[in-house]
Enzyme design. Structure first.
Site, PDB file in Angstrom:
ATOM      1  N   HIS A 101      54.957  16.947  44.068  1.00 38.37           N
ATOM      2  CA  HIS A 101      54.576  17.961  43.080  1.00 38.37           C
ATOM      3  C   HIS A 101      55.605  18.031  41.951  1.00 38.37           C
ATOM      4  O   HIS A 101      55.235  18.084  40.772  1.00 38.37           O
ATOM      5  CB  HIS A 101      54.445  19.323  43.751  1.00 38.37           C
ATOM      6  CG  HIS A 101      54.193  20.444  42.788  1.00 38.37           C
ATOM      7  ND1 HIS A 101      52.939  20.741  42.312  1.00 38.37           N
ATOM      8  CD2 HIS A 101      55.044  21.328  42.201  1.00 38.37           C
ATOM      9  CE1 HIS A 101      53.020  21.761  41.474  1.00 38.37           C
ATOM     10  NE2 HIS A 101      54.294  22.135  41.388  1.00 38.37           N
ATOM     11  N   GLU A 102      56.878  18.042  42.298  1.00 36.51           N
ATOM     12  CA  GLU A 102      57.920  18.076  41.270  1.00 36.51           C
ATOM     13  C   GLU A 102      57.884  16.811  40.423  1.00 36.51           C
ATOM     14  O   GLU A 102      58.145  16.849  39.216  1.00 36.51           O
ATOM     15  CB  GLU A 102      59.294  18.270  41.911  1.00 36.51           C
ATOM     16  CG  GLU A 102      59.458  19.581  42.666  1.00 36.51           C
ATOM     17  CD  GLU A 102      59.117  20.797  41.829  1.00 36.51           C
ATOM     18  OE1 GLU A 102      59.341  20.767  40.588  1.00 36.51           O
ATOM     19  OE2 GLU A 102      58.621  21.787  42.395  1.00 36.51           O
ATOM     20  N   HIS A 105      55.548  17.154  37.610  1.00 33.72           N
ATOM     21  CA  HIS A 105      56.103  17.767  36.396  1.00 33.72           C
ATOM     22  C   HIS A 105      56.857  16.732  35.566  1.00 33.72           C
ATOM     23  O   HIS A 105      56.814  16.768  34.329  1.00 33.72           O
ATOM     24  CB  HIS A 105      57.041  18.913  36.779  1.00 33.72           C
ATOM     25  CG  HIS A 105      56.329  20.128  37.291  1.00 33.72           C
ATOM     26  ND1 HIS A 105      55.282  20.716  36.623  1.00 33.72           N
ATOM     27  CD2 HIS A 105      56.522  20.868  38.417  1.00 33.72           C
ATOM     28  CE1 HIS A 105      54.855  21.771  37.300  1.00 33.72           C
ATOM     29  NE2 HIS A 105      55.580  21.876  38.397  1.00 33.72           N
TER      30      HIS A 105
END
Length: 232
Positions: A101-102, A105
């Protein structure tokens, strides 16, 4: 009257608090559950992050470990992806999901995803709204319900809600990008991908809860101070 001792609009704050606590509890339970499932590839969160960044053609982002539990974050200014202790060295499907998920980004930053740029631009305004809105409203109330100041305070607080709303598509998109990369079978098996999806959905609910809580606080301010006050 009972109203003199109890402000009914405070129920909105309580509802927002309950929603936030429920979402936080759910994401923690979901993470702990899938943190017990070790990935068949035996890949750590840090290794998964480096793999995803490499697969995405991103060579200028560093991966580092930080203290804490679920304190993972990506800093677009320093180009550093920080993974908490519960993520960096763990081989669980939950840890891989959080790391991915990071990375989502980082991919957004790499491709200049415009909602992410908008969220970054809104940070100063949102911080100002969160810190200055209530003092301004209080001053307006003390000055015989000065509506200019009160409405200015409410407007400033609405910037915090705007930030929360812009955050939603950014977070959901980061999770979609992560799942797309993880679905190629090199890090997770076909059976492990749905587990990661549940972890990411649970995490996304915390942002939904934060937006709802902020909206309820804004609604309370409007109900308490938003109308014109007749001083006759």
């Amino acid at each position: 009257m009972f109203y003199s001792f109890f402000d009914p609009t405070y129920l909105l704050v309580i509802i927002g608090l309950v929603i936030s606590m429920a979402a936080s509890g759910y994401v923690n339970r979901t993470f702990r559950h899938y943190d017990s499932y070790r990935s068949q590839s035996n890949t750590t969160g840090s290794d998964a992050a480096r793999f995803i960044l490499s697969q995405s053609g991103i060579n200028d982002v560093g991966v580092q470990g930080i203290s804490g539990d679920l304190t993972d974050n990506y800093n677009g200014q320093t180009k550093i992806l920080s993974l908490s202790e519960s993520t960096a060295n763990s081989t669980s499907v939950a840890a891989i999901g959080v790391a991915a998920h990071e990375c989502g980004h980082a991919v957004q930053d790499h491709v200049n995803y415009w909602p992410m740029r908008l969220r970054t631009a809104l940070v100063p305004a949102a911080n100002l709204g969160s810190t200055a809105s209530l003092p301004i409203i209080i001053v307006g109330v003390l000055l015989s319900y000065n509506q200019v100041l009160i409405h200015l305070g409410i407007l400033l607080f609405s910037l915090a809600l705007l930030f929360q709303l812009v955050t939603l598509p950014v977070e959901f998109n980061a999770s979609r990008r992560a799942l797309k990369i993880l679905s190629d079978g090199q890090v997770l098996t076909r059976d492990e991908v749905p587990m990661v999806r549940k972890v990411l959905v649970a995490a996304a609910l915390t942002y939904v809860a934060a937006a709802l809580s902020t909206f309820l606080q804004l609604l309370r301010l409007v109900l308490l101070f938003g109308g014109n006050r007749d001083d006759d």
